[in-house]
Scaffold this motif. Structure first.
Motif, PDB file in Angstrom:
ATOM      1  N   ILE A 280      -2.094  31.184  11.051  1.00 49.29           N
ATOM      2  CA  ILE A 280      -2.227  30.381  12.261  1.00 49.29           C
ATOM      3  C   ILE A 280      -3.597  30.581  12.910  1.00 49.29           C
ATOM      4  O   ILE A 280      -4.203  29.645  13.400  1.00 49.29           O
ATOM      5  CB  ILE A 280      -1.071  30.696  13.238  1.00 49.29           C
ATOM      6  N   GLN A 281      -4.102  31.808  12.827  1.00 47.12           N
ATOM      7  CA  GLN A 281      -5.419  32.085  13.404  1.00 47.12           C
ATOM      8  C   GLN A 281      -6.484  31.136  12.861  1.00 47.12           C
ATOM      9  O   GLN A 281      -7.243  30.554  13.604  1.00 47.12           O
ATOM     10  CB  GLN A 281      -5.837  33.533  13.094  1.00 47.12           C
ATOM     11  N   SER A 282      -6.491  30.961  11.544  1.00 47.02           N
ATOM     12  CA  SER A 282      -7.541  30.138  10.962  1.00 47.02           C
ATOM     13  C   SER A 282      -7.315  28.668  11.294  1.00 47.02           C
ATOM     14  O   SER A 282      -8.242  27.880  11.351  1.00 47.02           O
ATOM     15  CB  SER A 282      -7.606  30.349   9.454  1.00 47.02           C
ATOM     16  N   MET A 283      -6.056  28.306  11.534  1.00 49.94           N
ATOM     17  CA  MET A 283      -5.783  26.924  11.901  1.00 49.94           C
ATOM     18  C   MET A 283      -6.257  26.631  13.308  1.00 49.94           C
ATOM     19  O   MET A 283      -6.770  25.559  13.586  1.00 49.94           O
ATOM     20  CB  MET A 283      -4.292  26.652  11.830  1.00 49.94           C
ATOM     21  N   VAL A 284      -6.080  27.595  14.198  1.00 48.94           N
ATOM     22  CA  VAL A 284      -6.509  27.386  15.576  1.00 48.94           C
ATOM     23  C   VAL A 284      -8.022  27.212  15.618  1.00 48.94           C
ATOM     24  O   VAL A 284      -8.555  26.458  16.412  1.00 48.94           O
ATOM     25  CB  VAL A 284      -6.053  28.557  16.471  1.00 48.94           C
ATOM     26  N   ARG A 285      -8.710  27.903  14.708  1.00 50.31           N
ATOM     27  CA  ARG A 285     -10.167  27.794  14.672  1.00 50.31           C
ATOM     28  C   ARG A 285     -10.593  26.369  14.307  1.00 50.31           C
ATOM     29  O   ARG A 285     -11.649  25.906  14.695  1.00 50.31           O
ATOM     30  CB  ARG A 285     -10.743  28.818  13.687  1.00 50.31           C
ATOM     31  N   HIS A 286      -9.739  25.709  13.538  1.00 45.75           N
ATOM     32  CA  HIS A 286     -10.011  24.336  13.160  1.00 45.75           C
ATOM     33  C   HIS A 286      -9.734  23.469  14.383  1.00 45.75           C
ATOM     34  O   HIS A 286      -8.590  23.220  14.722  1.00 45.75           O
ATOM     35  CB  HIS A 286      -9.080  23.953  11.997  1.00 45.75           C
ATOM     36  N   ARG A 287     -10.788  23.023  15.064  1.00 46.18           N
ATOM     37  CA  ARG A 287     -10.608  22.477  16.404  1.00 46.18           C
ATOM     38  C   ARG A 287      -9.704  21.255  16.475  1.00 46.18           C
ATOM     39  O   ARG A 287      -8.959  21.074  17.419  1.00 46.18           O
ATOM     40  CB  ARG A 287     -11.954  22.176  17.042  1.00 46.18           C
ATOM     41  N   ARG A 288      -9.808  20.402  15.480  1.00 48.65           N
ATOM     42  CA  ARG A 288      -9.042  19.172  15.526  1.00 48.65           C
ATOM     43  C   ARG A 288      -7.541  19.489  15.468  1.00 48.65           C
ATOM     44  O   ARG A 288      -6.721  18.751  15.980  1.00 48.65           O
ATOM     45  CB  ARG A 288      -9.434  18.276  14.364  1.00 48.65           C
ATOM     46  N   TRP A 289      -7.236  20.591  14.845  1.00 49.26           N
ATOM     47  CA  TRP A 289      -5.836  20.976  14.698  1.00 49.26           C
ATOM     48  C   TRP A 289      -5.314  21.734  15.899  1.00 49.26           C
ATOM     49  O   TRP A 289      -4.117  21.788  16.132  1.00 49.26           O
ATOM     50  CB  TRP A 289      -5.656  21.846  13.456  1.00 49.26           C
ATOM     51  N   ALA A 290      -6.248  22.350  16.610  1.00 48.37           N
ATOM     52  CA  ALA A 290      -5.834  23.289  17.652  1.00 48.37           C
ATOM     53  C   ALA A 290      -4.887  22.638  18.654  1.00 48.37           C
ATOM     54  O   ALA A 290      -3.880  23.205  19.033  1.00 48.37           O
ATOM     55  CB  ALA A 290      -7.057  23.830  18.372  1.00 48.37           C
ATOM     56  N   ARG A 291      -5.212  21.420  19.066  1.00 49.68           N
ATOM     57  CA  ARG A 291      -4.432  20.741  20.079  1.00 49.68           C
ATOM     58  C   ARG A 291      -2.985  20.493  19.618  1.00 49.68           C
ATOM     59  O   ARG A 291      -2.033  20.822  20.309  1.00 49.68           O
ATOM     60  CB  ARG A 291      -5.147  19.439  20.438  1.00 49.68           C
ATOM     61  N   SER A 292      -2.870  19.925  18.411  1.00 49.99           N
ATOM     62  CA  SER A 292      -1.509  19.648  17.953  1.00 49.99           C
ATOM     63  C   SER A 292      -0.763  20.951  17.669  1.00 49.99           C
ATOM     64  O   SER A 292       0.439  21.049  17.857  1.00 49.99           O
ATOM     65  CB  SER A 292      -1.514  18.744  16.730  1.00 49.99           C
ATOM     66  N   LEU A 293      -1.514  21.966  17.260  1.00 48.20           N
ATOM     67  CA  LEU A 293      -0.878  23.259  17.035  1.00 48.20           C
ATOM     68  C   LEU A 293      -0.274  23.759  18.339  1.00 48.20           C
ATOM     69  O   LEU A 293       0.848  24.244  18.393  1.00 48.20           O
ATOM     70  CB  LEU A 293      -1.904  24.271  16.532  1.00 48.20           C
ATOM     71  N   HIS A 294      -1.066  23.569  19.406  1.00 44.51           N
ATOM     72  CA  HIS A 294      -0.632  23.994  20.724  1.00 44.51           C
ATOM     73  C   HIS A 294       0.674  23.275  21.097  1.00 44.51           C
ATOM     74  O   HIS A 294       1.605  23.859  21.606  1.00 44.51           O
ATOM     75  CB  HIS A 294      -1.732  23.669  21.718  1.00 44.51           C
ATOM     76  N   ASP A 295       0.697  21.975  20.821  1.00 44.77           N
ATOM     77  CA  ASP A 295       1.885  21.201  21.163  1.00 44.77           C
ATOM     78  C   ASP A 295       3.079  21.575  20.300  1.00 44.77           C
ATOM     79  O   ASP A 295       4.212  21.558  20.734  1.00 44.77           O
ATOM     80  CB  ASP A 295       1.601  19.707  20.987  1.00 44.77           C
ATOM     81  N   VAL A 296       2.824  21.846  19.069  1.00 42.71           N
ATOM     82  CA  VAL A 296       3.916  22.083  18.142  1.00 42.71           C
ATOM     83  C   VAL A 296       4.510  23.476  18.298  1.00 42.71           C
ATOM     84  O   VAL A 296       5.711  23.685  18.143  1.00 42.71           O
ATOM     85  CB  VAL A 296       3.435  21.855  16.692  1.00 42.71           C
ATOM     86  N   SER A 297       3.656  24.424  18.640  1.00 42.20           N
ATOM     87  CA  SER A 297       4.118  25.798  18.860  1.00 42.20           C
ATOM     88  C   SER A 297       4.883  26.373  17.677  1.00 42.20           C
ATOM     89  O   SER A 297       5.996  26.853  17.836  1.00 42.20           O
ATOM     90  CB  SER A 297       5.010  25.894  20.087  1.00 42.20           C
ATOM     91  N   TRP A 298       4.256  26.324  16.513  1.00 36.28           N
ATOM     92  CA  TRP A 298       4.928  26.883  15.346  1.00 36.28           C
ATOM     93  C   TRP A 298       5.329  28.341  15.516  1.00 36.28           C
ATOM     94  O   TRP A 298       6.413  28.732  15.127  1.00 36.28           O
ATOM     95  CB  TRP A 298       4.003  26.832  14.132  1.00 36.28           C
ATOM     96  N   SER A 299       4.397  29.106  16.075  1.00 35.51           N
ATOM     97  CA  SER A 299       4.684  30.539  16.102  1.00 35.51           C
ATOM     98  C   SER A 299       5.886  30.824  16.987  1.00 35.51           C
ATOM     99  O   SER A 299       6.712  31.672  16.659  1.00 35.51           O
ATOM    100  CB  SER A 299       3.456  31.336  16.534  1.00 35.51           C
ATOM    101  N   SER A 300       5.994  30.081  18.082  1.00 39.35           N
ATOM    102  CA  SER A 300       7.156  30.263  18.944  1.00 39.35           C
ATOM    103  C   SER A 300       8.433  29.824  18.211  1.00 39.35           C
ATOM    104  O   SER A 300       9.485  30.459  18.315  1.00 39.35           O
ATOM    105  CB  SER A 300       6.963  29.448  20.217  1.00 39.35           C
ATOM    106  N   PHE A 301       8.313  28.746  17.468  1.00 37.92           N
ATOM    107  CA  PHE A 301       9.443  28.238  16.681  1.00 37.92           C
ATOM    108  C   PHE A 301       9.895  29.281  15.657  1.00 37.92           C
ATOM    109  O   PHE A 301      11.081  29.604  15.547  1.00 37.92           O
ATOM    110  CB  PHE A 301       9.009  26.942  15.994  1.00 37.92           C
ATOM    111  N   LEU A 302       8.931  29.838  14.936  1.00 36.29           N
ATOM    112  CA  LEU A 302       9.267  30.818  13.900  1.00 36.29           C
ATOM    113  C   LEU A 302       9.865  32.081  14.495  1.00 36.29           C
ATOM    114  O   LEU A 302      10.786  32.663  13.925  1.00 36.29           O
ATOM    115  CB  LEU A 302       8.026  31.166  13.068  1.00 36.29           C
TER     116      LEU A 302
END
Ligand SMILES: [Zn+2]
Length: 379
Positions: A280-302
């Motif tokens: 997830i760390q490397s995904m957050v670094r990918h800026r275009r993904w960061a926003r949707s990652l924030h919305d999706v909250s995978w880590s909280s889901f997992l």
């Protein structure tokens, strides 16, 4: 097993005052103890004096108002400080214990249940030490024995309580189902049985409102600045600040609710869930993904999925992403090479099967999980 339940509290003005006073006392005691520990450490370095660990009781003479609040809240402040120190010693990068500030938007205190000092009364009130029962919005009853309650006030000014209960593990009936799960951006997750878990769309709607409210807030900050007024004294700014805080809380609440529902469904319906462990760390670094990652909250889901699986006697097993889960045909094993993110469907040139990109990936994750289990069993 410990389980936390969160509810909204609706204190009357007297109770609200008591809560705020307790927050203040907890901060005060925490900071006094932190200061004393630092001073005691200094003296021990200079003169070899033994380090003394302060307790809340020693401050009550100098600050008699500390006697007016729940003494367990103060005792818990001591525990929290000890924990902060332990974490610092274990992992210095985590940082030295910080001072508690009045300006922190989240204020809280924790108290313990001693023979029914914390209880739900008539399904509408929460009994707490040292005060009359507080109105609680009980959308469901907490199960098990109440251990403690943490009262907090969010930036919007609303009060909440998190009730920690000790409860027996309740095994859910076995379904015999073993699935693979691929986490993605178009959908939050796709299962190997072709189920697609949608991204919480309602969050996007609230996010648009939030962005608008935030623009208004910064505009009001500028106006106040031009007029030479402090933000704390600008009524328009403060009103809008509450609007923004409430929207933030709404989003957090909606997201949490959605993730709870989806993770509960999964542990109800499946016994074993293989999931690709993500960096997830490397995904957050990918800026275009960061926003949707924030919305999706995978880590909280997992994390919800994992602890629920533990509660209910199911398993969530992470599979390392060392294989190209989206390039391999889940039917014949042909590796078809890298696929751009926009390619959602493809057919295997070797066996001709038509694939949904994400379902195919989750089938591969499932197969990898089963191989891993067989391997472990044969050792
Ligand atoms: Zn194939």
């Amino acid at each position: 097993m410990l389980k936390a339940y969160r509810y909204r509290l609706v204190p009357n003005s007297e109770q609200e005052e008591f809560f705020i006073k307790t927050f203040g006392c907890v901060r005060k005691v925490y900071n006094l103890m932190l200061n004393d520990r630092i001073e005691s450490f200094k003296r021990s370095q200079e003169s070899g004096e033994k380090i003394k660990l302060p307790t809340p009781a020693r401050y009550k003479k100098e600050f008699p108002f500390l006697k007016e609040v729940d003494s367990l809240a103060l005792a818990n402040a001591q525990l929290h400080l000890n924990k902060a120190y332990q974490q610092f010693f274990k992992r210095p990068a985590a940082g030295f214990p910080k001072w508690k500030s009045r300006k922190n938007p989240l204020q809280s205190y924790t108290t313990n249940n001693q023979n029914g000092t914390i209880a739900i009364v008539d399904g509408r009130y929460l009994k707490l030490p040292k005060m009359k029962p507080v109105r609680i919005k009980l959308h469901r009853h907490p199960r098990g024995m109440i251990k403690s309650a943490t009262i907090s006030q969010a930036a919007s000014g609303k009060f909440y309580v998190s009730i920690l209960c000790e409860t027996d593990v309740q095994q859910k009936p076995k379904t015999g189902s073993i699935i693979g799960m691929d986490l993605g951006l178009t959908h939050m997750a796709v299962l190997s049985d072709s189920t697609k878990i949608l991204n919480p769309k309602h969050l996007a709607k609230t996010a648009v409102k939030l962005a608008k409210a935030q623009r208004k807030l910064s505009h009001r900050a500028q106006v106040a600045k031009k007029q030479g007024r402090l933000l704390a004294e600008s009524r328009n700014y403060q009103k809008q600040r509450i609007v923004v805080a409430k929207l933030h809380e709404k989003i957090a609440h909606q997201r949490n609710d959605y993730l709870h529902k989806r993770s509960t469904d999964l542990v109800n319906n499946h016994d074993v869930i293989f999931v690709e462990s993500l960096n997830i760390q490397s995904m957050v670094r990918h800026r275009r993904w960061a926003r949707s990652l924030h919305d999706v909250s995978w880590s909280s889901f997992l994390s919800k999925l994992t602890y629920k699986a533990t509660w209910y006697g199911k398993q969530v097993i992470p599979i390392r992403r060392w294989f190209a889960s989206s390039q391999i045909c889940s039917v014949c094993g042909h590796q078809d090479g890298k696929k751009e993110l926009h390619i959602r469907e493809w057919s295997c040139p070797s066996c001709g099967v038509q694939h949904d990109r994400d379902v195919n990936a989750s089938l591969n994750i499932r197969a990898a999980g089963l191989r891993l289990i067989n391997l472990t069993n044969s050792l």
